[in-house]
Scaffold this motif. Structure first.
Motif, PDB file in Angstrom:
ATOM      1  N   ALA A 164     -15.891  27.528  40.505  1.00  0.00           N
ATOM      2  CA  ALA A 164     -15.852  27.176  42.023  1.00  0.00           C
ATOM      3  C   ALA A 164     -16.283  25.816  42.255  1.00  0.00           C
ATOM      4  CB  ALA A 164     -16.261  28.452  42.658  1.00  0.00           C
ATOM      5  N   CYS A 165     -15.857  25.047  43.272  1.00  0.00           N
ATOM      6  CA  CYS A 165     -16.415  24.041  43.766  1.00  0.00           C
ATOM      7  C   CYS A 165     -17.082  24.239  45.075  1.00  0.00           C
ATOM      8  CB  CYS A 165     -15.230  22.881  44.164  1.00  0.00           C
ATOM      9  SG  CYS A 165     -14.724  22.275  42.445  1.00  0.00           S
ATOM     10  N   VAL A 166     -18.112  24.082  45.175  1.00  0.00           N
ATOM     11  CA  VAL A 166     -18.972  24.262  46.562  1.00  0.00           C
ATOM     12  C   VAL A 166     -19.770  23.020  47.203  1.00  0.00           C
ATOM     13  CG1 VAL A 166     -19.378  26.848  46.074  1.00  0.00           C
ATOM     14  CG2 VAL A 166     -21.014  25.120  45.462  1.00  0.00           C
ATOM     15  N   LYS A 167     -20.019  22.824  48.394  1.00  0.00           N
ATOM     16  CA  LYS A 167     -20.706  21.962  48.949  1.00  0.00           C
ATOM     17  C   LYS A 167     -22.173  21.609  48.211  1.00  0.00           C
ATOM     18  CE  LYS A 167     -18.595  20.899  53.282  1.00  0.00           C
ATOM     19  NZ  LYS A 167     -19.014  20.837  54.651  1.00  0.00           N
ATOM     20  N   GLU A 168     -22.528  20.376  47.906  1.00  0.00           N
ATOM     21  CA  GLU A 168     -23.724  20.251  47.140  1.00  0.00           C
ATOM     22  C   GLU A 168     -24.819  20.881  47.861  1.00  0.00           C
ATOM     23  OE1 GLU A 168     -23.059  16.572  44.430  1.00  0.00           O
ATOM     24  OE2 GLU A 168     -23.943  15.879  46.293  1.00  0.00           O
ATOM     25  N   SER A 169     -24.832  20.939  49.159  1.00  0.00           N
ATOM     26  CA  SER A 169     -25.861  21.427  49.811  1.00  0.00           C
ATOM     27  C   SER A 169     -26.122  22.889  49.873  1.00  0.00           C
ATOM     28  CB  SER A 169     -25.828  21.105  51.412  1.00  0.00           C
ATOM     29  OG  SER A 169     -24.493  21.288  51.661  1.00  0.00           O
ATOM     30  N   SER A 170     -24.875  23.515  49.621  1.00  0.00           N
ATOM     31  CA  SER A 170     -24.921  25.136  49.349  1.00  0.00           C
ATOM     32  C   SER A 170     -25.248  25.749  48.251  1.00  0.00           C
ATOM     33  CB  SER A 170     -23.610  25.388  49.842  1.00  0.00           C
ATOM     34  OG  SER A 170     -23.078  25.166  50.799  1.00  0.00           O
ATOM     35  N   VAL A 171     -25.382  24.651  47.021  1.00  0.00           N
ATOM     36  CA  VAL A 171     -25.777  25.325  45.735  1.00  0.00           C
ATOM     37  C   VAL A 171     -26.949  25.817  45.691  1.00  0.00           C
ATOM     38  CG1 VAL A 171     -25.862  24.633  43.327  1.00  0.00           C
ATOM     39  CG2 VAL A 171     -24.264  23.200  44.542  1.00  0.00           C
ATOM     40  N   ALA A 172     -28.024  25.512  46.256  1.00  0.00           N
ATOM     41  CA  ALA A 172     -29.360  26.326  45.845  1.00  0.00           C
ATOM     42  C   ALA A 172     -29.236  27.655  46.720  1.00  0.00           C
ATOM     43  CB  ALA A 172     -30.331  25.089  46.783  1.00  0.00           C
ATOM     44  N   LEU A 173     -28.580  27.685  47.776  1.00  0.00           N
ATOM     45  CA  LEU A 173     -28.815  28.834  48.598  1.00  0.00           C
ATOM     46  C   LEU A 173     -27.682  29.952  47.502  1.00  0.00           C
ATOM     47  CD1 LEU A 173     -29.454  29.949  51.222  1.00  0.00           C
ATOM     48  CD2 LEU A 173     -27.252  29.218  52.097  1.00  0.00           C
ATOM     49  N   LEU A 174     -26.682  29.290  47.065  1.00  0.00           N
ATOM     50  CA  LEU A 174     -25.756  30.472  46.186  1.00  0.00           C
ATOM     51  C   LEU A 174     -26.698  31.034  45.179  1.00  0.00           C
ATOM     52  CD1 LEU A 174     -22.467  28.417  46.895  1.00  0.00           C
ATOM     53  CD2 LEU A 174     -23.043  30.893  47.962  1.00  0.00           C
ATOM     54  N   VAL A 175     -27.289  30.009  44.514  1.00  0.00           N
ATOM     55  CA  VAL A 175     -28.001  30.357  43.343  1.00  0.00           C
ATOM     56  C   VAL A 175     -28.825  31.413  43.431  1.00  0.00           C
ATOM     57  CG1 VAL A 175     -29.641  29.466  41.365  1.00  0.00           C
ATOM     58  CG2 VAL A 175     -27.462  28.385  41.951  1.00  0.00           C
ATOM     59  N   GLN A 176     -29.839  31.260  44.796  1.00  0.00           N
ATOM     60  CA  GLN A 176     -30.853  31.989  45.299  1.00  0.00           C
ATOM     61  C   GLN A 176     -30.508  33.157  45.758  1.00  0.00           C
ATOM     62  OE1 GLN A 176     -32.744  30.254  48.704  1.00  0.00           O
ATOM     63  NE2 GLN A 176     -34.401  31.603  48.926  1.00  0.00           N
ATOM     64  N   LYS A 232     -19.508  31.509  39.330  1.00  0.00           N
ATOM     65  CA  LYS A 232     -19.951  32.854  39.618  1.00  0.00           C
ATOM     66  C   LYS A 232     -20.642  33.428  38.455  1.00  0.00           C
ATOM     67  CE  LYS A 232     -17.308  35.399  42.333  1.00  0.00           C
ATOM     68  NZ  LYS A 232     -16.018  35.827  42.890  1.00  0.00           N
ATOM     69  N   SER A 233     -22.027  34.003  38.871  1.00  0.00           N
ATOM     70  CA  SER A 233     -22.839  34.627  38.079  1.00  0.00           C
ATOM     71  C   SER A 233     -22.052  35.995  37.516  1.00  0.00           C
ATOM     72  CB  SER A 233     -24.199  35.009  38.418  1.00  0.00           C
ATOM     73  OG  SER A 233     -24.042  35.867  39.698  1.00  0.00           O
ATOM     74  N   THR A 234     -21.225  36.603  38.416  1.00  0.00           N
ATOM     75  CA  THR A 234     -20.698  38.015  37.978  1.00  0.00           C
ATOM     76  C   THR A 234     -19.609  37.706  36.989  1.00  0.00           C
ATOM     77  OG1 THR A 234     -19.200  37.639  39.779  1.00  0.00           O
ATOM     78  CG2 THR A 234     -21.157  39.130  40.014  1.00  0.00           C
ATOM     79  N   ASP A 235     -18.378  36.730  36.908  1.00  0.00           N
ATOM     80  CA  ASP A 235     -17.478  36.780  35.916  1.00  0.00           C
ATOM     81  C   ASP A 235     -17.394  35.291  35.616  1.00  0.00           C
ATOM     82  OD1 ASP A 235     -16.674  35.392  38.116  1.00  0.00           O
ATOM     83  OD2 ASP A 235     -14.747  36.810  38.388  1.00  0.00           O
ATOM     84  N   TRP A 236     -18.230  34.521  35.757  1.00  0.00           N
ATOM     85  CA  TRP A 236     -18.177  32.958  35.385  1.00  0.00           C
ATOM     86  C   TRP A 236     -16.879  32.438  35.787  1.00  0.00           C
ATOM     87  CZ3 TRP A 236     -22.812  31.045  33.856  1.00  0.00           C
ATOM     88  CH2 TRP A 236     -23.680  31.789  33.098  1.00  0.00           C
ATOM     89  N   GLY A 272     -28.000  34.818  44.339  1.00  0.00           N
ATOM     90  CA  GLY A 272     -27.430  35.202  43.148  1.00  0.00           C
ATOM     91  C   GLY A 272     -25.722  35.267  42.769  1.00  0.00           C
ATOM     92  N   TRP A 273     -25.411  34.464  43.680  1.00  0.00           N
ATOM     93  CA  TRP A 273     -23.762  34.324  43.575  1.00  0.00           C
ATOM     94  C   TRP A 273     -23.481  33.547  42.574  1.00  0.00           C
ATOM     95  CZ3 TRP A 273     -19.592  30.823  44.093  1.00  0.00           C
ATOM     96  CH2 TRP A 273     -18.529  31.272  44.202  1.00  0.00           C
ATOM     97  N   ALA A 274     -24.104  32.362  42.577  1.00  0.00           N
ATOM     98  CA  ALA A 274     -23.701  31.277  41.537  1.00  0.00           C
ATOM     99  C   ALA A 274     -24.812  31.340  40.513  1.00  0.00           C
ATOM    100  CB  ALA A 274     -23.899  29.700  42.356  1.00  0.00           C
ATOM    101  N   ALA A 275     -24.229  30.824  39.261  1.00  0.00           N
ATOM    102  CA  ALA A 275     -25.249  30.858  38.036  1.00  0.00           C
ATOM    103  C   ALA A 275     -26.341  29.553  38.185  1.00  0.00           C
ATOM    104  CB  ALA A 275     -24.807  30.903  36.799  1.00  0.00           C
ATOM    105  N   SER A 276     -27.408  29.942  37.723  1.00  0.00           N
ATOM    106  CA  SER A 276     -28.438  28.689  37.874  1.00  0.00           C
ATOM    107  C   SER A 276     -28.174  27.835  36.696  1.00  0.00           C
ATOM    108  CB  SER A 276     -29.833  29.507  37.782  1.00  0.00           C
ATOM    109  OG  SER A 276     -29.986  29.947  36.543  1.00  0.00           O
ATOM    110  N   GLU A 277     -28.803  26.585  36.724  1.00  0.00           N
ATOM    111  CA  GLU A 277     -28.616  25.628  35.481  1.00  0.00           C
ATOM    112  C   GLU A 277     -29.108  26.239  34.372  1.00  0.00           C
ATOM    113  OE1 GLU A 277     -27.851  22.298  35.538  1.00  0.00           O
ATOM    114  OE2 GLU A 277     -27.157  22.506  37.708  1.00  0.00           O
ATOM    115  N   GLU A 278     -30.183  27.015  34.314  1.00  0.00           N
ATOM    116  CA  GLU A 278     -30.517  27.612  33.364  1.00  0.00           C
ATOM    117  C   GLU A 278     -29.469  28.480  32.179  1.00  0.00           C
ATOM    118  OE1 GLU A 278     -34.611  30.002  31.463  1.00  0.00           O
ATOM    119  OE2 GLU A 278     -34.389  29.263  33.617  1.00  0.00           O
ATOM    120  N   GLU A 279     -29.157  29.323  33.401  1.00  0.00           N
ATOM    121  CA  GLU A 279     -28.199  30.308  32.962  1.00  0.00           C
ATOM    122  C   GLU A 279     -26.727  29.647  32.354  1.00  0.00           C
ATOM    123  OE1 GLU A 279     -28.628  34.507  35.664  1.00  0.00           O
ATOM    124  OE2 GLU A 279     -27.729  32.518  36.476  1.00  0.00           O
TER     125      GLU A 279
END
Lengths: 130, 317
Positions: free
Chosen positions: B83-95, B76-80, B97-104
């Motif tokens: 979390a385990c999420v479906k692979e298909s949802s990763v991009a959406l969550l990053v977009q 989670k980008s707010t408190d690090w 701002g809920w999940a941290a991007s690969e770079e972050e």
């Protein structure tokens, strides 16, 4: 005993008696307090046992003041008191250490007065009535 | 005869080659079987995987958390928090701002690795300083600088308090002889460890000595304190008085004042006091004389210099 507590006699690593030149007066006062205490306490005990009087305050207060003055500073006694009683213990030991000489003089005064009163009492009470 | 030799050669060749081939195949078979079993086990474990929260509770590091099949570990980008999420949802969550991007995540990992390496360095340095600064089992890593040559095999450790009248008595009456007979003749070196127990002023005075040490004048300030000693907690070692002593011995007042006011060395005094009490010191001054073989002779009280000379002479044989 007072000489050990006042650190004039050391028992380790070898038994040593040492009075620094600047502390001769302190040692002299310790000797006087000890001698008077021995005299006054034994006279008071005689008076209590044989003559059944109950005047012991001077013979208790004198040696206690004389003994506690100075011995409670940075020796093991002072360390134990400060460790146990904290700030109050620290203040008490600081007072006893800072006023070491005056307190010993006060103790000698009390002991001398007690000696005078006790000896007078014993003389009066032991006088054979004609 | 020739046929016989040829058939013997063929027999030997077969006897060597066939078992080798068979055993190699057997290993190959067993390897592939093992891989198969392992993958099946992993799949089974993946399907019955504990939640990230449970894994963290079990002591698994955040980055080593395992997710079920088709799930991916994100933070989670707010408190690090992991979390385990479906692979298909990763991009959406990053977009969103809920999940941290690969770079972050990479940046975060780098920072953590940097912190870990700094911590390891610090631990290593602490360990090293502890190991090199323990004399006869007494930790002198936070004690005063040594007085005398470091090459001497005998060490005198003095535990003292700047408000203690008996320490002052020893300093004035015995220390000069100890310095002349033992320290200057390279028979022993001396360390001072603070046992500041006679009040707040003792602690402040001890701190002031290390502020003086920052300017290379520890022993001058140490002497200055004893030469100005008054009654316990009578104000002779107040902050203002300590600053005045610094001026008297020519210290940079600005640097000294800021050091003393900041309480920079307060932890050092607490540590030294702890070292003293943990070594059974119950009075000041107390001296530990550590011999060349690490043996310790304890001297309690302001004892005459002759005791020190005799003890050290005996230790040196």
């Amino acid at each position: 005993m007072l000489s050990v507590l006042s650190e004039y006699i050391f028992l380790q690593p070898i038994a040593t008696f040492y009075v620094p030149s600047e502390d001769v007066s302190g040692f002299a006062l310790v000797v006087i307090v000890s001698a008077l205490s021995g005299l006054v306490v034994s006279m008071s005990i005689f008076r209590v046992k044989m003559l059944h009087t109950r005047q012991l305050s001077g013979s208790i207060a004198g040696p206690i003041i004389g003994a506690s003055a100075g011995v409670c500073s940075c020796g093991s006694t002072g360390f134990a008191i400060i460790s146990t009683f904290g700030t109050i213990g620290g203040t008490a030991t600081a007072f006893l250490s800072n006023y070491e000489i005056p307190l010993r003089l006060v103790a000698i005064g009390i002991l001398a007065y007690t000696y005078y009163v006790t000896s007078k009492g014993i003389t009066a009470q032991c006088k054979i009535q004609k | 005869m020739k046929d016989y030799k040829f058939s013997l050669l063929v027999f030997v060749l077969y006897a060597l080659i066939i078992p080798t081939y068979l055993s190699a195949n057997a290993i190959k078979m067993s390897d592939s079987m093992m891989e198969d079993i392992e993958s099946k086990m992993q799949e089974s474990v993946m399907e019955h995987m504990d939640s990230p929260h449970k894994q963290v509770k079990m002591g698994v590091a955040d980055h080593d958390i395992q997710c079920k099949t088709d799930y991916k570990l994100v933070f989670k980008s707010t408190d690090w928090s992991p979390a385990c999420v479906k692979e298909s949802s990763v991009a959406l969550l990053v977009q969103r701002g809920w999940a941290a991007s690969e770079e972050e995540m990479m940046n975060m990992e780098n920072e953590m690795m940097k912190d870990e390496s700094m911590m390891k360095d610090k631990e290593h340095m602490d360990e090293k300083s502890m190991m090199t600064n323990a004399v006869g089992g007494v930790d002198i890593s936070m004690a005063s600088p040594a007085e005398g040559s470091l090459d001497t095999s005998v060490t005198i450790i003095e535990f003292g308090d700047y408000q203690c009248p008996k320490c002052d008595q020893w300093f004035k009456n015995e220390k000069p002889a100890v310095t002349n007979d033992l320290i200057e003749t390279n028979k022993a070196k001396l360390y001072f460890v603070d046992l500041a127990f006679l009040g707040e002023d003792s602690v402040k005075a001890a701190e002031a000595t290390y502020c003086a040490d920052d300017q290379g004048k520890y022993w001058d300030y140490h002497a200055s304190l004893y030469n100005n000693q008054g009654g316990i907690q009578s104000g002779w070692a107040s902050t203002d008085a300590l600053k005045q002593f610094a001026s008297d011995i020519g210290l940079d007042r600005e640097q000294f004042d800021s050091c003393l006011d900041s309480g920079k060395h307060s932890d050092r005094i607490s540590y030294n006091t702890q070292v003293a009490t943990s070594n059974g010191v119950e009075a000041t001054p107390t001296f530990f004389i550590v011999g060349p073989d690490g043996s310790i002779e304890k001297i309690v009280g302001p004892q005459p210099s002759s005791i020190f000379v005799d003890t050290i002479t005996r230790m040196l044989g």
